[in-house]
Design a protein around this motif. Structure first.
Motif, PDB file in Angstrom:
ATOM      1  N   ALA A  21      -7.755   6.067  13.960  1.00 50.71           N
ATOM      2  CA  ALA A  21      -7.398   6.047  12.532  1.00 50.71           C
ATOM      3  C   ALA A  21      -7.276   4.628  12.000  1.00 50.71           C
ATOM      4  CB  ALA A  21      -6.083   6.800  12.308  1.00 50.71           C
ATOM      5  N   ARG A  22      -7.080   3.663  12.880  1.00 47.62           N
ATOM      6  CA  ARG A  22      -6.915   2.251  12.530  1.00 47.62           C
ATOM      7  C   ARG A  22      -5.721   2.034  11.614  1.00 47.62           C
ATOM      8  NH1 ARG A  22      -7.568   0.490  15.782  1.00 47.62           N
ATOM      9  NH2 ARG A  22      -8.138  -1.615  15.151  1.00 47.62           N
ATOM     10  N   LEU A  23      -4.552   2.010  12.174  1.00 45.09           N
ATOM     11  CA  LEU A  23      -3.347   1.738  11.390  1.00 45.09           C
ATOM     12  C   LEU A  23      -2.413   0.811  12.161  1.00 45.09           C
ATOM     13  CD1 LEU A  23      -1.797   2.288   8.761  1.00 45.09           C
ATOM     14  CD2 LEU A  23      -0.758   4.283   9.865  1.00 45.09           C
TER      15      LEU A  23
ATOM     16  N   TYR B 235      -8.905  -9.918  -0.039  1.00 43.14           N
ATOM     17  CA  TYR B 235      -9.934  -9.592   0.942  1.00 43.14           C
ATOM     18  C   TYR B 235     -10.349  -8.124   0.848  1.00 43.14           C
ATOM     19  CZ  TYR B 235     -12.104  -8.785   5.481  1.00 43.14           C
ATOM     20  OH  TYR B 235     -12.966  -8.417   6.467  1.00 43.14           O
ATOM     21  N   ASN B 236      -9.369  -7.223   1.004  1.00 39.98           N
ATOM     22  CA  ASN B 236      -9.677  -5.792   0.977  1.00 39.98           C
ATOM     23  C   ASN B 236      -8.425  -5.001   0.604  1.00 39.98           C
ATOM     24  OD1 ASN B 236     -10.739  -3.258   1.324  1.00 39.98           O
ATOM     25  ND2 ASN B 236     -10.839  -3.360   3.562  1.00 39.98           N
ATOM     26  N   PRO B 237      -8.153  -4.866  -0.695  1.00 39.88           N
ATOM     27  CA  PRO B 237      -6.927  -4.167  -1.124  1.00 39.88           C
ATOM     28  C   PRO B 237      -6.847  -2.744  -0.569  1.00 39.88           C
ATOM     29  CG  PRO B 237      -8.023  -5.206  -2.994  1.00 39.88           C
ATOM     30  CD  PRO B 237      -8.949  -5.348  -1.829  1.00 39.88           C
ATOM     31  N   TYR B 238      -7.992  -2.112  -0.413  1.00 41.55           N
ATOM     32  CA  TYR B 238      -8.025  -0.707   0.036  1.00 41.55           C
ATOM     33  C   TYR B 238      -8.183  -0.623   1.548  1.00 41.55           C
ATOM     34  CZ  TYR B 238      -8.895   0.157  -4.934  1.00 41.55           C
ATOM     35  OH  TYR B 238      -8.805   0.207  -6.296  1.00 41.55           O
TER      36      TYR B 238
ATOM     37  N   SER C  42      -3.732  -3.259  13.942  1.00 38.84           N
ATOM     38  CA  SER C  42      -2.935  -4.489  13.896  1.00 38.84           C
ATOM     39  C   SER C  42      -3.830  -5.699  14.096  1.00 38.84           C
ATOM     40  CB  SER C  42      -1.772  -4.456  14.888  1.00 38.84           C
ATOM     41  OG  SER C  42      -2.208  -4.256  16.190  1.00 38.84           O
ATOM     42  N   ASP C  43      -5.061  -5.483  14.539  1.00 42.59           N
ATOM     43  CA  ASP C  43      -6.022  -6.589  14.582  1.00 42.59           C
ATOM     44  C   ASP C  43      -6.182  -7.211  13.189  1.00 42.59           C
ATOM     45  OD1 ASP C  43      -6.498  -6.274  17.288  1.00 42.59           O
ATOM     46  OD2 ASP C  43      -8.251  -4.990  17.011  1.00 42.59           O
ATOM     47  N   GLU C  44      -6.237  -6.360  12.167  1.00 46.69           N
ATOM     48  CA  GLU C  44      -6.381  -6.905  10.815  1.00 46.69           C
ATOM     49  C   GLU C  44      -5.114  -7.649  10.387  1.00 46.69           C
ATOM     50  OE1 GLU C  44      -8.450  -5.317   6.829  1.00 46.69           O
ATOM     51  OE2 GLU C  44      -6.467  -4.475   7.139  1.00 46.69           O
ATOM     52  N   ILE C  45      -3.965  -7.123  10.800  1.00 38.95           N
ATOM     53  CA  ILE C  45      -2.696  -7.828  10.523  1.00 38.95           C
ATOM     54  C   ILE C  45      -2.742  -9.233  11.119  1.00 38.95           C
ATOM     55  CG2 ILE C  45      -0.254  -7.888  11.211  1.00 38.95           C
ATOM     56  CD1 ILE C  45      -0.719  -5.907   8.959  1.00 38.95           C
ATOM     57  N   LEU C  46      -3.230  -9.318  12.351  1.00 38.83           N
ATOM     58  CA  LEU C  46      -3.322 -10.631  13.003  1.00 38.83           C
ATOM     59  C   LEU C  46      -4.273 -11.541  12.232  1.00 38.83           C
ATOM     60  CD1 LEU C  46      -3.442  -9.499  16.755  1.00 38.83           C
ATOM     61  CD2 LEU C  46      -1.522 -10.540  15.557  1.00 38.83           C
ATOM     62  N   ALA C  47      -5.378 -10.980  11.765  1.00 36.04           N
ATOM     63  CA  ALA C  47      -6.321 -11.779  10.978  1.00 36.04           C
ATOM     64  C   ALA C  47      -5.643 -12.308   9.713  1.00 36.04           C
ATOM     65  CB  ALA C  47      -7.547 -10.938  10.619  1.00 36.04           C
ATOM     66  N   PHE C  48      -4.880 -11.454   9.035  1.00 32.09           N
ATOM     67  CA  PHE C  48      -4.143 -11.894   7.832  1.00 32.09           C
ATOM     68  C   PHE C  48      -3.190 -13.038   8.200  1.00 32.09           C
ATOM     69  CE2 PHE C  48      -4.229  -7.375   5.714  1.00 32.09           C
ATOM     70  CZ  PHE C  48      -5.579  -7.527   5.458  1.00 32.09           C
ATOM     71  N   CYS C  49      -2.522 -12.897   9.339  1.00 32.34           N
ATOM     72  CA  CYS C  49      -1.551 -13.926   9.760  1.00 32.34           C
ATOM     73  C   CYS C  49      -2.245 -15.261  10.031  1.00 32.34           C
ATOM     74  CB  CYS C  49      -0.801 -13.483  11.017  1.00 32.34           C
ATOM     75  SG  CYS C  49       0.355 -12.133  10.738  1.00 32.34           S
ATOM     76  N   TYR C  50      -3.377 -15.207  10.706  1.00 27.60           N
ATOM     77  CA  TYR C  50      -4.121 -16.450  10.972  1.00 27.60           C
ATOM     78  C   TYR C  50      -4.506 -17.103   9.652  1.00 27.60           C
ATOM     79  CZ  TYR C  50      -4.959 -16.028  16.051  1.00 27.60           C
ATOM     80  OH  TYR C  50      -4.826 -15.975  17.407  1.00 27.60           O
ATOM     81  N   LEU C  51      -5.018 -16.285   8.713  1.00 27.39           N
ATOM     82  CA  LEU C  51      -5.461 -16.831   7.436  1.00 27.39           C
ATOM     83  C   LEU C  51      -4.297 -17.431   6.653  1.00 27.39           C
ATOM     84  CD1 LEU C  51      -8.069 -14.124   6.383  1.00 27.39           C
ATOM     85  CD2 LEU C  51      -8.520 -16.570   6.672  1.00 27.39           C
ATOM     86  N   ALA C  52      -3.144 -16.751   6.708  1.00 30.21           N
ATOM     87  CA  ALA C  52      -2.005 -17.214   5.904  1.00 30.21           C
ATOM     88  C   ALA C  52      -1.272 -18.385   6.554  1.00 30.21           C
ATOM     89  CB  ALA C  52      -1.034 -16.047   5.679  1.00 30.21           C
TER      90      ALA C  52
END
Ligand code: PLP
Length: 351
Positions: free
Chosen positions: A212-214, A234-237, A83-93
């Protein structure tokens, strides 16, 4: 630092990850003490034979299983590499007008703001470490609140969070529910009604899949679509195929999920009462950790002495927090060993 670096940062400092052979009792990073659900291993192993192929960047099967589990539409969820990446997406958006969060909260919130060059407003907690919701009304910024909060473990009710939403109709409110499965109220149901609410969550803690990073976000379809724009730029995969399988298998074993989370809650309550008997002050926790201080001993000394006895807990050097320890709830045996060690340390200290 090389002479080429153009961006100087103060990165996030995670809890120590000792080498396996050191045999620590590891209660410092809020991982689950239990292995993943039984089906996870088989599902992941089966997928290995097709690792030559790229993963499905729509996460189709995972999305379907997840949407059914949470009773939401498939266009109301996005997955992240943690969810760290989710937060990064949120900051960017959504972070351009600045981000606002409690001054004592998850250590990553200010780090992302720094990385993406966004202004932050940090709102102090009350002296009892609770959040005063009125201080979050009429912000014209993106609000982020961890519920339960970290490292305090204290939670807001859904009614309180709804008040924050009502008083912020024109900005995004992110509720980080990394620990919600250990007894707090989720506000996923409010995403139907509020088009400015993002609920983020993770498989790392309550689903025993930290490695697993999910992670995921649940929100109105338009917000999810915005986040997908970021992801696909950024990273579709971002979710590898093994992790997609692990997530599906975890969701399919609901009995195990419930057993693990209810065990942790039970062990937490038992541990709290025993720790209270050793003259500790403990904040009311709805998480898989507690935030506590000894009335007899400094947090840092206790942390160091526990480390010498091969028990790792988390200590923060920040003022206001330095008397406290954040202790992850492990198995009943691990907590007994910890209590035993604390007792020995205190006896020696008081002698
Ligand atoms: C652990 C944690 C996360 C992120 O966990 P991931 O492993 O990246 O999913 C997010 N928020 C809080 C408050 C956390 O403690």
């Amino acid at each position: 630092m090389s002479r080429f670096l153009t961006k100087i940062l103060q990165p996030y400092v995670a809890g120590e990850q000792p080498k396996q052979e050191d045999n620590f009792i590891k209660l410092n990073t809020n991982e689950s003490p239990y292995p993943p659900a039984k089906g996870v291993q088989e599902a992941v192993c089966e997928k290995i034979s097709s690792l030559q192929l790229y993963c499905d960047y729509h996460n189709t099967e995972l999305t379907n299983v997840f949407a059914e589990y949470y009773n939401i539409s498939t266009n109301h969820v996005i997955f992240g590499n943690g969810s760290d990446e989710i937060l990064a997406f949120c900051y960017l958006a959504f972070g351009k007008n600045g981000v606002c969060f409690p001054n004592i909260s998850y250590g990553f919130y200010p780090v992302f703001a720094q990385l993406f060059e966004q202004e932050i407003e940090q709102i102090p907690l009350q002296s009892d470490f609770t959040i005063d919701i009125k201080q979050y009304f009429h912000k014209k910024k993106t609000i982020i609140i961890a519920n339960p909060n970290a490292p305090t473990g204290i939670s807001l009710t859904a009614t309180e969070i709804e008040q924050i939403l009502i008083h912020n109709p024109d900005n995004v409110v992110i509720i980080d529910e990394a620990y919600v499965d250990f007894g707090a109220e989720s506000v996923v149901f409010l995403t139907e009604q509020y088009d400015n609410l993002i609920v983020s969550g993770t498989f790392s803690k309550s689903r025993n899949l930290a490695g697993a990073r999910l992670g995921f976000a649940i929100a109105h379809a338009d917000l999810i679509s915005d986040l997908n724009q970021i992801k696909h730029s950024y990273n579709p995969y971002n979710i590898n195929s093994l992790t997609q399988m692990a997530g599906i298998a975890s969701l399919k074993d609901d009995d195990y999920f419930k057993k693990c989370t209810s065990n942790i809650i039970m062990i937490r309550e038992d541990f709290i009462s025993k720790l209270e008997a050793l003259n500790f002050h403990i904040l009311p926790s709805k998480a898989n950790f507690i935030f506590t201080k000894s009335n007899d001993m400094k947090g840092k000394i206790l942390y160091e002495q526990l480390r010498e006895k091969s028990i790792l807990v988390r200590h923060f050097d920040k003022e206001n927090l330095s008397d406290f320890l954040r202790i992850t709830i492990g198995t009943a045996e691990q907590m007994e060993a910890l209590l035993q060690a604390i007792q020995e340390i205190l006896e020696e200290y008081n002698a």
